[in-house]
Scaffold this active site. Structure first.
Site, PDB file in Angstrom:
ATOM      1  N   ARG A   1       0.659  -0.861   0.043  1.00 22.78           N
ATOM      2  CA  ARG A   1       0.028  -0.256   0.132  1.00 22.78           C
ATOM      3  C   ARG A   1       1.016   1.729   0.112  1.00 22.78           C
ATOM      4  O   ARG A   1       0.670   1.947  -0.841  1.00 22.78           O
ATOM      5  CB  ARG A   1      -1.134  -0.539   1.073  1.00 22.78           C
ATOM      6  CG  ARG A   1      -1.376   1.293   1.379  1.00 22.78           C
ATOM      7  CD  ARG A   1      -2.407   1.519   2.815  1.00 22.78           C
ATOM      8  NE  ARG A   1      -3.506   0.368   2.613  1.00 22.78           N
ATOM      9  CZ  ARG A   1      -3.611  -0.982   3.389  1.00 22.78           C
ATOM     10  NH1 ARG A   1      -2.341  -0.951   4.612  1.00 22.78           N
ATOM     11  NH2 ARG A   1      -4.227  -1.542   3.352  1.00 22.78           N
ATOM     12  N   ARG A  15       4.798   6.398  13.147  1.00 28.08           N
ATOM     13  CA  ARG A  15       3.590   5.324  13.243  1.00 28.08           C
ATOM     14  C   ARG A  15       3.862   4.417  12.874  1.00 28.08           C
ATOM     15  O   ARG A  15       3.053   3.275  14.068  1.00 28.08           O
ATOM     16  CB  ARG A  15       2.031   5.827  12.077  1.00 28.08           C
ATOM     17  CG  ARG A  15       1.387   6.490  11.767  1.00 28.08           C
ATOM     18  CD  ARG A  15       0.711   6.813  10.690  1.00 28.08           C
ATOM     19  NE  ARG A  15       1.200   6.061   9.987  1.00 28.08           N
ATOM     20  CZ  ARG A  15       0.693   7.610   8.314  1.00 28.08           C
ATOM     21  NH1 ARG A  15       1.249   8.910   8.816  1.00 28.08           N
ATOM     22  NH2 ARG A  15       1.354   6.389   7.359  1.00 28.08           N
ATOM     23  N   TYR A  67      18.141  11.097   2.920  1.00 29.18           N
ATOM     24  CA  TYR A  67      18.756  11.714   3.630  1.00 29.18           C
ATOM     25  C   TYR A  67      19.361  12.349   1.478  1.00 29.18           C
ATOM     26  O   TYR A  67      18.821  12.567   1.655  1.00 29.18           O
ATOM     27  CB  TYR A  67      20.018  10.043   3.073  1.00 29.18           C
ATOM     28  CG  TYR A  67      21.664  10.497   3.739  1.00 29.18           C
ATOM     29  CD1 TYR A  67      21.753  11.554   5.351  1.00 29.18           C
ATOM     30  CD2 TYR A  67      22.612  10.096   3.519  1.00 29.18           C
ATOM     31  CE1 TYR A  67      22.632  11.645   5.679  1.00 29.18           C
ATOM     32  CE2 TYR A  67      24.097  10.165   3.620  1.00 29.18           C
ATOM     33  CZ  TYR A  67      23.882  10.986   4.553  1.00 29.18           C
ATOM     34  OH  TYR A  67      25.137  12.236   5.291  1.00 29.18           O
ATOM     35  N   ARG A  82      26.797  24.247   9.467  1.00 31.13           N
ATOM     36  CA  ARG A  82      27.147  24.077   8.375  1.00 31.13           C
ATOM     37  C   ARG A  82      26.495  22.883   8.069  1.00 31.13           C
ATOM     38  O   ARG A  82      26.750  22.054   7.672  1.00 31.13           O
ATOM     39  CB  ARG A  82      28.951  23.626   8.082  1.00 31.13           C
ATOM     40  CG  ARG A  82      29.082  23.964   6.430  1.00 31.13           C
ATOM     41  CD  ARG A  82      30.158  22.938   6.666  1.00 31.13           C
ATOM     42  NE  ARG A  82      30.318  21.739   6.797  1.00 31.13           N
ATOM     43  CZ  ARG A  82      29.923  20.856   5.962  1.00 31.13           C
ATOM     44  NH1 ARG A  82      29.319  21.163   4.715  1.00 31.13           N
ATOM     45  NH2 ARG A  82      30.071  19.384   6.325  1.00 31.13           N
ATOM     46  N   LYS A  91      20.680  10.525   8.707  1.00 31.20           N
ATOM     47  CA  LYS A  91      21.088   9.435   8.981  1.00 31.20           C
ATOM     48  C   LYS A  91      21.326   8.326   9.869  1.00 31.20           C
ATOM     49  O   LYS A  91      21.660   7.481   9.784  1.00 31.20           O
ATOM     50  CB  LYS A  91      22.651  10.376   9.829  1.00 31.20           C
ATOM     51  CG  LYS A  91      24.277  10.087   9.392  1.00 31.20           C
ATOM     52  CD  LYS A  91      25.148  10.710   9.482  1.00 31.20           C
ATOM     53  CE  LYS A  91      25.075  11.142   7.886  1.00 31.20           C
ATOM     54  NZ  LYS A  91      26.630  12.185   7.287  1.00 31.20           N
ATOM     55  N   GLU A 129      28.336  16.061  13.765  1.00 31.68           N
ATOM     56  CA  GLU A 129      27.755  16.200  12.089  1.00 31.68           C
ATOM     57  C   GLU A 129      27.839  17.805  11.578  1.00 31.68           C
ATOM     58  O   GLU A 129      26.528  17.610  12.702  1.00 31.68           O
ATOM     59  CB  GLU A 129      26.426  15.545  11.852  1.00 31.68           C
ATOM     60  CG  GLU A 129      25.546  15.337  10.920  1.00 31.68           C
ATOM     61  CD  GLU A 129      26.796  14.493   9.562  1.00 31.68           C
ATOM     62  OE1 GLU A 129      26.703  14.938   8.329  1.00 31.68           O
ATOM     63  OE2 GLU A 129      27.637  13.228  10.071  1.00 31.68           O
ATOM     64  N   ASP A 130      27.933  17.732  10.981  1.00 28.80           N
ATOM     65  CA  ASP A 130      27.460  20.335  10.743  1.00 28.80           C
ATOM     66  C   ASP A 130      27.869  20.367  11.049  1.00 28.80           C
ATOM     67  O   ASP A 130      27.300  21.178  11.321  1.00 28.80           O
ATOM     68  CB  ASP A 130      26.272  19.278  10.011  1.00 28.80           C
ATOM     69  CG  ASP A 130      25.951  18.595   8.650  1.00 28.80           C
ATOM     70  OD1 ASP A 130      26.642  18.683   7.755  1.00 28.80           O
ATOM     71  OD2 ASP A 130      25.067  17.647   8.081  1.00 28.80           O
ATOM     72  N   ASN A 134      33.646  24.367   9.652  1.00 28.34           N
ATOM     73  CA  ASN A 134      34.672  24.190   9.530  1.00 28.34           C
ATOM     74  C   ASN A 134      36.066  24.327  10.897  1.00 28.34           C
ATOM     75  O   ASN A 134      36.557  23.063  11.547  1.00 28.34           O
ATOM     76  CB  ASN A 134      35.676  24.069   8.683  1.00 28.34           C
ATOM     77  CG  ASN A 134      34.624  24.048   7.243  1.00 28.34           C
ATOM     78  OD1 ASN A 134      34.209  23.465   7.374  1.00 28.34           O
ATOM     79  ND2 ASN A 134      35.251  24.600   6.057  1.00 28.34           N
ATOM     80  N   ASP A 168      31.809  12.777  10.741  1.00 31.32           N
ATOM     81  CA  ASP A 168      31.859  11.378   9.657  1.00 31.32           C
ATOM     82  C   ASP A 168      31.600  12.598   8.043  1.00 31.32           C
ATOM     83  O   ASP A 168      32.557  12.443   7.526  1.00 31.32           O
ATOM     84  CB  ASP A 168      30.450  11.754   9.132  1.00 31.32           C
ATOM     85  CG  ASP A 168      29.912  10.409   8.011  1.00 31.32           C
ATOM     86  OD1 ASP A 168      30.047   9.752   8.220  1.00 31.32           O
ATOM     87  OD2 ASP A 168      28.899  11.317   7.359  1.00 31.32           O
ATOM     88  N   ASP A 169      31.883  14.006   8.260  1.00 35.41           N
ATOM     89  CA  ASP A 169      31.795  15.110   7.236  1.00 35.41           C
ATOM     90  C   ASP A 169      34.029  15.544   7.373  1.00 35.41           C
ATOM     91  O   ASP A 169      33.843  15.390   6.250  1.00 35.41           O
ATOM     92  CB  ASP A 169      32.056  16.851   7.646  1.00 35.41           C
ATOM     93  CG  ASP A 169      30.372  17.232   8.256  1.00 35.41           C
ATOM     94  OD1 ASP A 169      29.281  16.320   6.985  1.00 35.41           O
ATOM     95  OD2 ASP A 169      29.585  17.326   9.459  1.00 35.41           O
ATOM     96  N   ALA A 175      38.647  24.035   0.513  1.00 35.76           N
ATOM     97  CA  ALA A 175      39.302  23.736   1.166  1.00 35.76           C
ATOM     98  C   ALA A 175      39.072  23.621   2.592  1.00 35.76           C
ATOM     99  O   ALA A 175      40.112  23.720   4.059  1.00 35.76           O
ATOM    100  CB  ALA A 175      41.430  25.056   1.931  1.00 35.76           C
ATOM    101  N   GLU A 198      36.316  21.205   6.128  1.00 31.98           N
ATOM    102  CA  GLU A 198      36.642  19.721   6.956  1.00 31.98           C
ATOM    103  C   GLU A 198      36.583  18.780   5.900  1.00 31.98           C
ATOM    104  O   GLU A 198      37.500  17.677   5.938  1.00 31.98           O
ATOM    105  CB  GLU A 198      35.667  19.919   7.325  1.00 31.98           C
ATOM    106  CG  GLU A 198      34.614  19.838   7.443  1.00 31.98           C
ATOM    107  CD  GLU A 198      33.361  20.277   8.225  1.00 31.98           C
ATOM    108  OE1 GLU A 198      33.261  19.171   9.311  1.00 31.98           O
ATOM    109  OE2 GLU A 198      32.812  21.311   9.033  1.00 31.98           O
ATOM    110  N   ALA A 199      36.192  18.804   4.422  1.00 34.00           N
ATOM    111  CA  ALA A 199      35.525  17.190   3.708  1.00 34.00           C
ATOM    112  C   ALA A 199      36.570  17.583   2.723  1.00 34.00           C
ATOM    113  O   ALA A 199      37.251  16.626   2.757  1.00 34.00           O
ATOM    114  CB  ALA A 199      34.212  17.385   2.487  1.00 34.00           C
ATOM    115  N   ASN A 201      26.708  18.764  -1.663  1.00 38.71           N
ATOM    116  CA  ASN A 201      25.340  18.704  -1.702  1.00 38.71           C
ATOM    117  C   ASN A 201      24.973  19.812  -0.988  1.00 38.71           C
ATOM    118  O   ASN A 201      25.388  20.732  -0.459  1.00 38.71           O
ATOM    119  CB  ASN A 201      25.072  17.505  -0.566  1.00 38.71           C
ATOM    120  CG  ASN A 201      25.389  15.899  -0.640  1.00 38.71           C
ATOM    121  OD1 ASN A 201      24.281  15.824  -1.890  1.00 38.71           O
ATOM    122  ND2 ASN A 201      25.835  15.202  -0.743  1.00 38.71           N
ATOM    123  N   ASN A 225      28.850   8.427  -1.797  1.00 39.57           N
ATOM    124  CA  ASN A 225      27.496   8.716  -0.370  1.00 39.57           C
ATOM    125  C   ASN A 225      28.184   7.892   0.966  1.00 39.57           C
ATOM    126  O   ASN A 225      28.701   6.706   1.050  1.00 39.57           O
ATOM    127  CB  ASN A 225      26.113   7.899  -0.544  1.00 39.57           C
ATOM    128  CG  ASN A 225      25.146   8.621   0.354  1.00 39.57           C
ATOM    129  OD1 ASN A 225      25.234   8.984   1.775  1.00 39.57           O
ATOM    130  ND2 ASN A 225      24.181   8.832  -0.378  1.00 39.57           N
TER     131      ASN A 225
END
Length: 552
Positions: A67, A91, A112, A151, A169, A241-242, A245, A264-265, A298, A300-301, A408, A436
């Site tokens: 459904r 629910r 995500y 961020r 996440k 997370e986020d 920097n 994770d970043d 330039a 954190e990622a 992203n 990802n």
């Protein structure tokens, strides 16, 4: 984002008869962890006091899933799909994960990235039911995957609207790696926001104040970390997370040897990007030590990816200095070089990637033509800066250029896969993969929990990258993929967990004993599933027992 992950490990079977036996009546149906909708059996309805509260039909979970899947297919707007899916989660939790896992390739981009970024910008406008724990700086002194919302993806400071990220996440912790949802807790730290639009938004749900950057902010984070460990134990896994920097790097450095934590970043993004490069080297036929990488961005990622690439090169025999010379960075102020006149000083985290000035470089296209990279990696979150000229230049410099547009949400990506293919290829049809982090963090988290790792080394993420790359088949490579299909992500995550568990025990990093002999069986034994629990008490007979008095 905080993942409150249980220290105890208990195999999960398809029917757990002892769960929630004290809860009855309507509250049982309002609790998403116990609600089964019309799948409650007749005996359960009568015993639990819910007979008459449901239509007479008794459904299977198969029918319920059908459904919801049918209703989802009627929707075209990603945000509406997000709202609908989150409604299912609110629910009926097991049904939500059943639907998500059965079509994860199509639905992961909804729960995500990239749709969760759009949902965060509208969080106060689509709000239905609170999820997780909100801690504001006003709670300092009373506070019992954590974000402070500064961020969020490439969207900037979203304050408490950033809660959508840890919620999404943690869905993947369960869907991808089978971590029990009741062992996960999303947390948002609210210290205000510098986003002018949100400060004027009547639907904004956080503190109407400028972001507090004083010592009170650091004191609150310290208090939070101490309180989490005091409440849940030293081996609670805390995922940052986020964060902005500056805070992301200093908190990782500050806490990584005191708590079981990762960012994770910085580390998850690094691992999945490195896995893509390791896959690409199989296509290009060039070892990672021979690649030259140019980053757009330039922060954190970029720095997380760069440092892990350096580790991978060093593992192949290069010195750290030699490996760093292979990596260049270009940000909004230009190329990171040893010259005066930049609009700001490079911070200490960037110092290893600041090189001598290579010549006249005023644009990213200039940087590509001067440095001649084999790979460009976009993590600036500034939109379509891998222009047609940049992509064509990469195609002229390399027979098989490596182009990673990682920002992203989709609107912030540096280019599209179609542009990268059409401007550098010979018309072949290729299938792009999504770099990802969900390929990395669920499996790593499961391994950390099961092995009792106290401090998560960067070598764990290096091992994870190699494991992910190894799962890519030659057939998938020929299709243009650098990652396994998302439809296989549950098995990919379990293989990741198995390999990381083997690694941490071999390196003496594990603290859970006795060490399991069959690590694959151990990992698979704890995986949570979506089957409904039974609420009928377990019953049994007494064979051979007489209830009549013995007559001599």
């Amino acid at each position: 984002m905080l993942s409150r992950l249980s220290a105890s490990v208990r195999p999960c079977v398809s029917v757990c008869r002892w769960v929630h036996t004290k809860e009855k009546g309507k509250p049982l149906m309002l609790n998403p962890r116990t609600n089964k909708g019309m799948a409650f059996t007749l005996k359960e309805r009568q015993m639990l006091g819910i007979h008459g509260l449901l239509p007479p039909k008794i459904e299977t979970q198969d029918n319920q899933a059908m459904r919801f899947q049918k209703n989802l297919k009627k929707m075209s707007d990603p945000l509406q799909k997000y709202i609908y899916l989150m409604g299912i989660q609110e629910r009926n939790e097991r049904l939500f994960y059943r639907v998500l896992m059965e079509d994860i390739e199509a639905l992961m981009p909804i729960v995500y990235t990239p749709t969760v970024g759009l949902a965060c910008t509208q969080y106060g406008h689509i709000f239905r039911r609170p999820k997780g724990l909100f801690i504001s700086i006003k709670d300092k002194g009373h506070a019992v995957v954590v974000t402070d919302g500064e961020r969020i993806l490439g969207l900037g400071d979203l304050g408490v609207y950033g809660m959508g990220i840890p919620v999404g996440k943690l869905c993947l912790y369960t869907a991808c790696a089978g971590i029990r949802p009741e062992s996960c807790l999303p947390v948002c730290i609210d210290v205000g926001t510098d986003n002018e639009k949100l400060l004027r938004d009547p639907f904004y749900m956080g503190l109407y104040q400028r972001r507090d950057r004083s010592q009170r902010y650091d004191d609150l984070i310290d208090e939070f970390m101490e309180a989490v460990v005091d409440k849940y134990g030293q081996d609670t896994l805390i995922q940052f997370e986020d964060f902005g920097n500056h805070n992301a790097f200093r908190f990782l450095k500050k806490y990584r040897e005191k708590y079981c934590t990762f960012n994770d970043d910085i580390q998850g993004t690094a691992s999945v990007a490195l896995a893509g490069l390791l896959g690409a080297q199989r296509v290009v036929g060039k070892p990672i030590t021979e690649h030259k990488v140019l980053f757009l961005g330039a922060g954190e990622a970029a720095l997380g990816i760069a440092n892990l690439i350096v580790m991978a090169m060093m593992e192949k025999g290069m010195s750290q200095a030699e490996a760093r010379k292979k990596i260049w960075m270009f940000d909004k102020f230009g190329l990171l070089v040893k010259v005066t006149g930049r609009a700001y000083e490079t911070d200490s985290n960037q110092e290893g990637f600041v090189h001598d000035d290579p010549g006249e470089v005023k644009s990213f296209l200039d940087a590509v033509n001067v440095i001649k990279p084999t790979a460009i990696i976009g993590v600036a979150g500034a939109g379509r800066l891998f222009t047609h000229d940049v992509i064509k230049a990469m195609g002229n410099l390399n027979e098989r250029p490596i182009i990673f547009a990682l920002s992203n949400p989709t609107a912030k990506a540096e280019c599209t896969a179609e542009d990268a293919y059409s401007l550098t290829q010979d018309g072949r049809i290729l299938t792009p993969g999504q770099g990802n982090n969900a390929y990395i963090f669920p499996g790593v988290a499961l391994a950390v929990i099961l092995s009792g790792v106290r401090h998560i080394s960067d070598t764990v993420f290096l091992e994870a990258a190699k494991t992910l790359s190894d799962q890519l088949t030659d057939e998938e490579l020929s299709q243009g993929r650098l990652y396994p299909p998302l439809s296989n992500i549950r098995e990919v995550s379990l293989q990741m967990a198995i390999k990381v568990v083997e690694y941490v025990y071999s390196k003496g990093m594990a603290f859970r004993y006795p060490e399991p002999m069959d690590k694959e069986a151990y990992v698979r034994s704890v995986v949570w599933n979506t089957n409904y629990d039974s609420f009928i008490p377990e019953m049994y007979e007494w064979p051979g027992v007489s209830h009549s008095p013995i007559v001599e």
